[in-house]
Design a protein around this motif. Structure first.
Motif, PDB file in Angstrom:
ATOM      1  N   ASN A  49      33.404  39.753  35.480  1.00  0.00           N
ATOM      2  CA  ASN A  49      34.740  40.240  35.808  1.00  0.00           C
ATOM      3  C   ASN A  49      34.743  41.761  35.799  1.00  0.00           C
ATOM      4  OD1 ASN A  49      37.466  40.555  36.273  1.00  0.00           O
ATOM      5  ND2 ASN A  49      38.020  40.256  34.145  1.00  0.00           N
ATOM      6  N   VAL A  50      34.838  42.350  36.986  1.00  0.00           N
ATOM      7  CA  VAL A  50      34.914  43.804  37.106  1.00  0.00           C
ATOM      8  C   VAL A  50      36.347  44.256  37.403  1.00  0.00           C
ATOM      9  CG1 VAL A  50      32.512  44.111  37.779  1.00  0.00           C
ATOM     10  CG2 VAL A  50      34.233  43.707  39.545  1.00  0.00           C
ATOM     11  N   MET A  51      37.261  43.294  37.468  1.00  0.00           N
ATOM     12  CA  MET A  51      38.663  43.619  37.728  1.00  0.00           C
ATOM     13  C   MET A  51      39.360  43.949  36.409  1.00  0.00           C
ATOM     14  SD  MET A  51      39.198  43.339  40.975  1.00  0.00           S
ATOM     15  CE  MET A  51      40.977  43.231  41.043  1.00  0.00           C
ATOM     16  N   PRO A  52      40.299  44.887  36.436  1.00  0.00           N
ATOM     17  CA  PRO A  52      41.035  45.192  35.206  1.00  0.00           C
ATOM     18  C   PRO A  52      41.913  44.009  34.791  1.00  0.00           C
ATOM     19  CG  PRO A  52      41.920  46.436  37.066  1.00  0.00           C
ATOM     20  CD  PRO A  52      40.712  45.713  37.570  1.00  0.00           C
ATOM     21  N   ASP A  54      44.811  44.118  33.717  1.00  0.00           N
ATOM     22  CA  ASP A  54      46.227  44.306  34.036  1.00  0.00           C
ATOM     23  C   ASP A  54      46.467  44.045  35.526  1.00  0.00           C
ATOM     24  OD1 ASP A  54      45.042  46.572  35.102  1.00  0.00           O
ATOM     25  OD2 ASP A  54      46.460  47.979  34.219  1.00  0.00           O
ATOM     26  N   HIS A  55      45.513  43.391  36.167  1.00  0.00           N
ATOM     27  CA  HIS A  55      45.586  42.994  37.575  1.00  0.00           C
ATOM     28  C   HIS A  55      45.498  41.470  37.618  1.00  0.00           C
ATOM     29  CE1 HIS A  55      44.173  42.348  41.706  1.00  0.00           C
ATOM     30  NE2 HIS A  55      44.581  43.571  41.986  1.00  0.00           N
ATOM     31  N   ILE A  56      46.294  40.835  38.455  1.00  0.00           N
ATOM     32  CA  ILE A  56      46.299  39.371  38.507  1.00  0.00           C
ATOM     33  C   ILE A  56      44.921  38.819  38.855  1.00  0.00           C
ATOM     34  CG2 ILE A  56      47.048  39.162  40.918  1.00  0.00           C
ATOM     35  CD1 ILE A  56      48.179  36.966  37.939  1.00  0.00           C
ATOM     36  N   GLY A  57      44.138  39.569  39.626  1.00  0.00           N
ATOM     37  CA  GLY A  57      42.784  39.124  39.952  1.00  0.00           C
ATOM     38  C   GLY A  57      41.891  39.063  38.729  1.00  0.00           C
ATOM     39  N   GLY A  58      42.036  40.025  37.834  1.00  0.00           N
ATOM     40  CA  GLY A  58      41.245  40.023  36.608  1.00  0.00           C
ATOM     41  C   GLY A  58      41.678  38.933  35.653  1.00  0.00           C
ATOM     42  N   ILE A  59      42.989  38.730  35.569  1.00  0.00           N
ATOM     43  CA  ILE A  59      43.523  37.739  34.632  1.00  0.00           C
ATOM     44  C   ILE A  59      43.325  36.319  35.144  1.00  0.00           C
ATOM     45  CG2 ILE A  59      45.623  36.861  33.530  1.00  0.00           C
ATOM     46  CD1 ILE A  59      46.695  39.766  33.699  1.00  0.00           C
TER      47      ILE A  59
END
Length: 116
Positions: A49-52, A54-59
């Protein structure tokens, strides 16, 4: 309760003014399970997971979809194309999710796109 807000996520404001969106446990679960089923995640899968978070993609896309499928997740503290390519070798991920900007950065770093 399943319909109470579990998370307040702020939108980026790309198409309008930024808003705060309440996400419920039921909605987070349904979205993550749907993603996991759609790409057939299993307990054998490993996500980088390289997405933050606080982004729906990361969560939802990376973290929760993997966990609800029984898989595992490595959450990076940020994105760096060189580090990402190293993680592909050292961590042996089976998948990752990212926005187009990250895909482009990886392709440029790996020499898969012209720089102009």
């Amino acid at each position: 309760a399943a319909d109470d807000a579990a998370l307040l996520l702020r939108t980026s404001g790309t198409t309008a003014r930024p808003k705060v969106v309440p996400l419920t446990p039921r909605g987070l679960h349904a979205g993550a399970v749907s993603i996991g089923r759609g790409i057939e995640l299993t307990e054998e899968d490993v996500c980088v997971n390289v997405m933050p978070l606080d982004h729906i993609g990361g969560i939802s896309c990376s973290l929760l979809a993997s966990l609800f499928a029984g898989g595992s997740v490595f959450c990076a503290s940020g994105f760096d194309p060189a580090q990402f390519v190293e993680w592909l070798s050292s961590l042996g991920p089976t998948w990752y999710y990212a926005v187009p900007t990250i895909h482009k950065a990886v392709a440029l770093y790996a020499g898969g796109l012209p720089s102009g």
